[in-house]
Each structure stands twice: as C-alpha cells, then as structure tokens.
Design an enzyme around this catalytic site. Structure first.
Site, PDB file in Angstrom:
ATOM      1  N   ARG A 147     -86.035  -6.817-104.866  1.00 52.99           N
ATOM      2  CA  ARG A 147     -85.857  -5.885-103.750  1.00 52.99           C
ATOM      3  C   ARG A 147     -85.919  -4.467-104.307  1.00 52.99           C
ATOM      4  NH1 ARG A 147     -80.592  -4.843 -99.803  1.00 52.99           N
ATOM      5  NH2 ARG A 147     -80.073  -3.234-101.316  1.00 52.99           N
ATOM      6  N   TYR A 159     -77.026   4.427 -99.362  1.00 55.53           N
ATOM      7  CA  TYR A 159     -76.530   3.088 -99.614  1.00 55.53           C
ATOM      8  C   TYR A 159     -77.645   2.233-100.209  1.00 55.53           C
ATOM      9  CZ  TYR A 159     -74.409  -1.427 -98.963  1.00 55.53           C
ATOM     10  OH  TYR A 159     -73.893  -2.679 -99.183  1.00 55.53           O
ATOM     11  N   ASP A 218     -85.119  -3.403 -97.830  1.00 49.09           N
ATOM     12  CA  ASP A 218     -84.096  -3.493 -96.776  1.00 49.09           C
ATOM     13  C   ASP A 218     -84.021  -2.156 -96.037  1.00 49.09           C
ATOM     14  OD1 ASP A 218     -81.889  -3.990 -95.203  1.00 49.09           O
ATOM     15  OD2 ASP A 218     -80.683  -4.846 -96.828  1.00 49.09           O
ATOM     16  N   HIS A 220     -81.893  -1.590 -93.622  1.00 46.13           N
ATOM     17  CA  HIS A 220     -80.484  -1.389 -93.240  1.00 46.13           C
ATOM     18  C   HIS A 220     -80.313  -0.882 -91.804  1.00 46.13           C
ATOM     19  CE1 HIS A 220     -78.760  -2.548 -96.975  1.00 46.13           C
ATOM     20  NE2 HIS A 220     -79.356  -1.623 -97.682  1.00 46.13           N
ATOM     21  N   GLU A 244     -86.669  -6.051 -94.349  1.00 43.31           N
ATOM     22  CA  GLU A 244     -85.421  -6.580 -93.785  1.00 43.31           C
ATOM     23  C   GLU A 244     -84.751  -5.562 -92.867  1.00 43.31           C
ATOM     24  OE1 GLU A 244     -82.650  -7.498 -96.903  1.00 43.31           O
ATOM     25  OE2 GLU A 244     -80.970  -7.595 -95.493  1.00 43.31           O
ATOM     26  N   GLU A 270     -78.343 -10.811 -91.247  1.00 46.22           N
ATOM     27  CA  GLU A 270     -77.133 -10.870 -92.085  1.00 46.22           C
ATOM     28  C   GLU A 270     -75.873 -10.535 -91.294  1.00 46.22           C
ATOM     29  OE1 GLU A 270     -78.236  -7.987 -95.177  1.00 46.22           O
ATOM     30  OE2 GLU A 270     -76.662  -6.696 -94.451  1.00 46.22           O
ATOM     31  N   ARG A 291     -81.665 -14.363 -92.212  1.00 43.65           N
ATOM     32  CA  ARG A 291     -80.886 -13.733 -93.280  1.00 43.65           C
ATOM     33  C   ARG A 291     -79.404 -14.119 -93.305  1.00 43.65           C
ATOM     34  NH1 ARG A 291     -80.878 -11.999 -97.542  1.00 43.65           N
ATOM     35  NH2 ARG A 291     -80.115  -9.875 -97.414  1.00 43.65           N
ATOM     36  N   GLU A 347     -81.139 -14.505-101.936  1.00 42.97           N
ATOM     37  CA  GLU A 347     -80.669 -13.246-102.536  1.00 42.97           C
ATOM     38  C   GLU A 347     -79.599 -13.573-103.571  1.00 42.97           C
ATOM     39  OE1 GLU A 347     -78.674 -10.727 -99.729  1.00 42.97           O
ATOM     40  OE2 GLU A 347     -78.954  -8.931-100.947  1.00 42.97           O
ATOM     41  N   TRP A 410     -75.887   2.241 -89.363  1.00 49.24           N
ATOM     42  CA  TRP A 410     -75.556   1.929 -90.757  1.00 49.24           C
ATOM     43  C   TRP A 410     -76.778   1.539 -91.542  1.00 49.24           C
ATOM     44  CZ3 TRP A 410     -75.614  -1.924 -94.359  1.00 49.24           C
ATOM     45  CH2 TRP A 410     -74.826  -1.660 -95.506  1.00 49.24           C
TER      46      TRP A 410
HETATM   47  O1  KDG Z   1     -71.345  -6.255 -96.637  1.00 47.53           O
HETATM   48  C1  KDG Z   1     -72.576  -5.691 -96.381  1.00 47.53           C
HETATM   49  C2  KDG Z   1     -73.496  -5.878 -97.550  1.00 47.53           C
HETATM   50  O2  KDG Z   1     -73.437  -7.184 -98.008  1.00 47.53           O
HETATM   51  C3  KDG Z   1     -74.906  -5.601 -97.163  1.00 47.53           C
HETATM   52  O3  KDG Z   1     -75.019  -4.265 -96.867  1.00 47.53           O
HETATM   53  C4  KDG Z   1     -75.852  -5.930 -98.268  1.00 47.53           C
HETATM   54  O4  KDG Z   1     -77.691  -5.392 -96.837  1.00 47.53           O
HETATM   55  C5  KDG Z   1     -77.241  -6.043 -97.760  1.00 47.53           C
HETATM   56  C6  KDG Z   1     -78.089  -7.023 -98.412  1.00 47.53           C
HETATM   57  O5  KDG Z   1     -79.202  -7.198 -97.942  1.00 47.53           O
HETATM   58  O6  KDG Z   1     -77.647  -7.642 -99.361  1.00 47.53           O
HETATM   59 MG    MG Z   2     -79.441  -6.395 -96.025  1.00 46.30          MG
END
Ligand code: KDG
Ligand code: MG
Length: 410
Positions: A147, A159, A218, A220, A244, A270, A291, A347, A410
C-alpha cells in the site's frame, strides 16, 4: 461444553486491545478480539455488563445459536459496538471448538483452499525519497504487495504517513505506539492538492519498481464521488490492485458514479458491520473487495456469510488487518481467508514486540504469505502476566480540518 467463565481483558502493549476469554467447564478456553480503536471501553462495557452475564451457563458448542441469541435477542441490532462484542464471542467459541476437535479453525471451515495468504504492507513517506525507502524496506521484509501513501506538498501531517524518515517496517505512522492522550490530534487536509499530487507519485513508483508489484492506495473516505472518479481515471495507467475507501462509506450509491468513469478496482467496508451494509454494493457489483474485519463484522460466522454472498458476484476478500486488530482478530482472519474460495488479499501491518509478548501466536509469515498454523483452535494464547504490565491508555484517531477550519471526512 458449558461456558463456565467469561473474562474481558484490556491490555495496551503499544496500543489498546480488548480480548474476551471464555472457559468451559471442561477447562477448554477460547479467545476473541473485541478491539474498537478509540472507542475500546464501550465494547468492554457492552461485554461485561450485558453479554457476560447471559453467556455463562450456555452451551458453548452452539456457535450459530449463540450468535443469533446475542444478535436477535438484544433487539438493538448492528453497529460497531454490538458487532465487535458478538464477534469476540464468536471467535472465542470457534477457538474452543477447534481445541475440542484437535483441529485448526480453518479445517472446521472446510479446510485450506490455498497454500497461504498473499499479504500487503503499508509503505509511506512524506517525500518521494522517504516513500521509496519505505517501499524498499517492505520488499526486504518479504512483502509482495504494498500500500502506498504519500505526503502532499503544503500539508503538514496526514493520516497514514509515517512522521519521520526512518519509516521502516516496525516504525509506522500513528499505530505503534498509538496516539495516546486526552484529546485527538488535529491534521490538515486539501483534496485538490492531494488529487494533483497522487498520480505523479504512482507514476514515479511504477517507474522505479516496475509493472508487476501489486500497489494499493487508501483514500480514507475523503473524496466526493466525482473527485473519486477523477482519481480512479488518473491512476488507471499505474494498474493499482485497488483504490480503497474512495468516498465516505455511508453513501453506497456514490460508487455507481465512480464506476461509470473508471475501471480501477474498488475496496470498501472496514467500517461496515453486517451483511446488510453490503447488500446494495455487492448486488450491484459496485466493489471488487470486501474490507471488513472479522473483529468488526460479527466474527467468523457472520463475515463468512458476507464473503459467500460476495463470491456470487466474483467479489473477493480484502480483510482489514491494521495493528488495531489484535493478534486474535488477525488469526481469525487468516483461518477464514485460508478456507474460503474467494480470498483476495490480506492486510498485514505487523504488531510490536510488546504485543507479541502478550499474544503468543502460531501463524507464519514466509515469502510474502501468511498462514495461520496448525495448532488446534485459532492458535493464539494470551499471557496474563504480560498483559497486566500494560494498563489501558486513552488513545484517539486523529481528525482533519480544511484550511478554513471546516472539519473534513476522516
Ligand atoms: O482504526 C482505524 C484504522 O484501522 C484504519 O484507519 C486503518 O484505514 C486503515 C487501513 O486500511 O488499515
Ligand atoms: Mg483503510
């Protein structure tokens, strides 16, 4: 197999983990992961105050019945706290069943469908040089899929990006140690700057590392549908394994628009907790990878149902595996991933040394592949003395503001 004891164990070896330990009258014990990053104690209370009192005395061999009892019996359904609590019970019961049968859990799920699980790691860097160093470090550690997250000119902290140049495996952005403290850290964000910068980064990575290496990214949840469509198109020449969380996951229709514009494979889920969260996006084939984590989706029993549904549409697994999934949750993911037909990728970020001392594990990591091992059950033991050395510490995920102060997704 009457459940005789149910204990909720909170430990923080570099980050917080919540573990449920069930013990039967025969003395068999099982572990389940109930960690919900940044909201850990809510699940502790749900388990201690509302689940443990009705678990003790039940027949632990009835996994599906216990799942339905906790899910339907509560009246209040779904949501991350409920589903993490149920997941922990489910995992612990599979662990116990495996130990009773003398078999690893993947055998109980139908046996291995492959030799091992292709896993991806997290490379990141503020600059291109740091990013390339991080990718090289991951390749040296044996990762065969990576990634890629990058700094964006003009943004101080993002982040998913390691905060120093020594971003090798083992030193990762906020994850270990987690961002502990009384208040979440504020980061900054600018989607247009990100969209301008990212395609050039992937071009440079492809030029440096060649066409074969599977690369992931990702988003996010930070883009609008049309921004995500634009990014997907711009990244197509670099042949990503997936993009993602390109848009906020609550609005599933958004992905229709993204799909109209780009063939980039999409991964999402996720923050989803049940098969009902996936109903539309699986049936309409709006994603390519699921995910969800075993920990946040009601355990092995429920995520298996989600993945079987996905399989009808050639959608594969891409189970969530950051370090806030405990080694118990990771083991559950590995058993499930080994058994199902439609495994895609896993992952795998690697826990800290301290976490490995608390959770003794039987999984193997060789040649880019994970395998859960062949110990009966899930193959993870928790050392109570080690766990006791690391009391809970408040920790939060960061949040974003735009330049004008608006809070962003986020
Ligand atoms: O708790 C949130 C994290 O696990 C997340 O932000 C991590 O986006 C993430 C990922 O793809 O691992
Ligand atoms: Mg993620």
């Amino acid at each position: 197999m009457i459940i005789d004891r149910a204990e909720v164990i909170v430990t923080s070896p570099d980050r917080n983990f919540v573990t449920l330990k069930l013990t039967t009258e025969e003395g068999l014990s099982g572990l389940g992961d109930a960690t919900l990053n940044g909201r850990e104690l809510a699940v502790v209370s749900y388990l201690r105050d509302h689940v443990v009192p009705i678990l003790v005395g039940r027949d632990g061999s009835c996994i599906e019945d216990t799942w339905q009892f906790l899910y339907r019996g509560a009246y209040w359904r779904r949501g991350p706290i409920t589903m993490a609590a149920i997941a922990a019970v489910d995992m612990a019961l599979w662990d116990i069943k495996g130990k009773a049968a003398g078999m690893p859990v993947y055998q109980l799920l139908g046996g291995a469908s492959r030799r091992g699980l292709l896993a991806y790691g997290h490379a990141s860097g503020k600059s291109q040089e740091e990013l390339f160093d991080s990718i090289r470090a991951h390749l040296e550690k044996g990762y065969h899929a990576i990634r890629v997250q990058t700094g964006v000119p003009g943004l101080k902290a993002i982040y998913g990006i390691a905060s120093n140049a020594t971003n090798v495996v083992g030193q990762r952005y906020d994850h270990e140690p987690a961002q502990r403290g009384a208040y979440p850290r504020e980061e900054d964000w600018d989607t247009r700057a990100y969209l301008r910068h990212l395609p050039g980064v992937f071009e440079a990575v492809r030029n440096e590392f060649g066409p074969e290496l599977p690369l992931l990214h990702d988003g996010h949840h930070r883009m609008t549908p049309i921004q995500a469509a634009k990014l997907g198109k711009a990244l197509e020449p670099y042949d990503l394994f997936w993009l993602e969380d390109c848009t906020p996951a609550e609005n599933q229709e958004a992905l229709r628009l993204v799909r109209q514009h780009t063939t980039i494979p999409l991964a999402i889920g996720e923050i989803f907790n049940t098969v009902w969260d996936y109903q539309q996006i699986i049936r309409e084939q709006l994603i390519d990878y699921v995910r969800s984590a075993v920990t946040h989706t009601g355990g092995i029993s429920h995520l298996k149902k989600v993945l079987e549904f996905a399989a009808q549409y050639q959608i594969k697994s891409g189970m969530h595996g950051p370090t806030d999934i405990s080694p118990v949750g990771m083991a559950a993911a590995m058993h499930l991933g080994l058994a199902i037909h439609n495994f895609g990728i896993q992952e795998y970020m690697q826990h800290s040394e301290n976490a490995h001392r608390v959770f003794q594990q039987s999984f193997t990591w060789r040649d880019g592949m994970l395998h859960p091992g062949d110990k009966p059950g899930l193959g993870v033991e928790l050392d109570r003395d080690e766990a006791g050395k690391y009391p809970y510490q408040r920790a939060y995920l960061p949040y974003n503001r735009l330049a004008d102060g608006t809070i962003h997704d986020w």
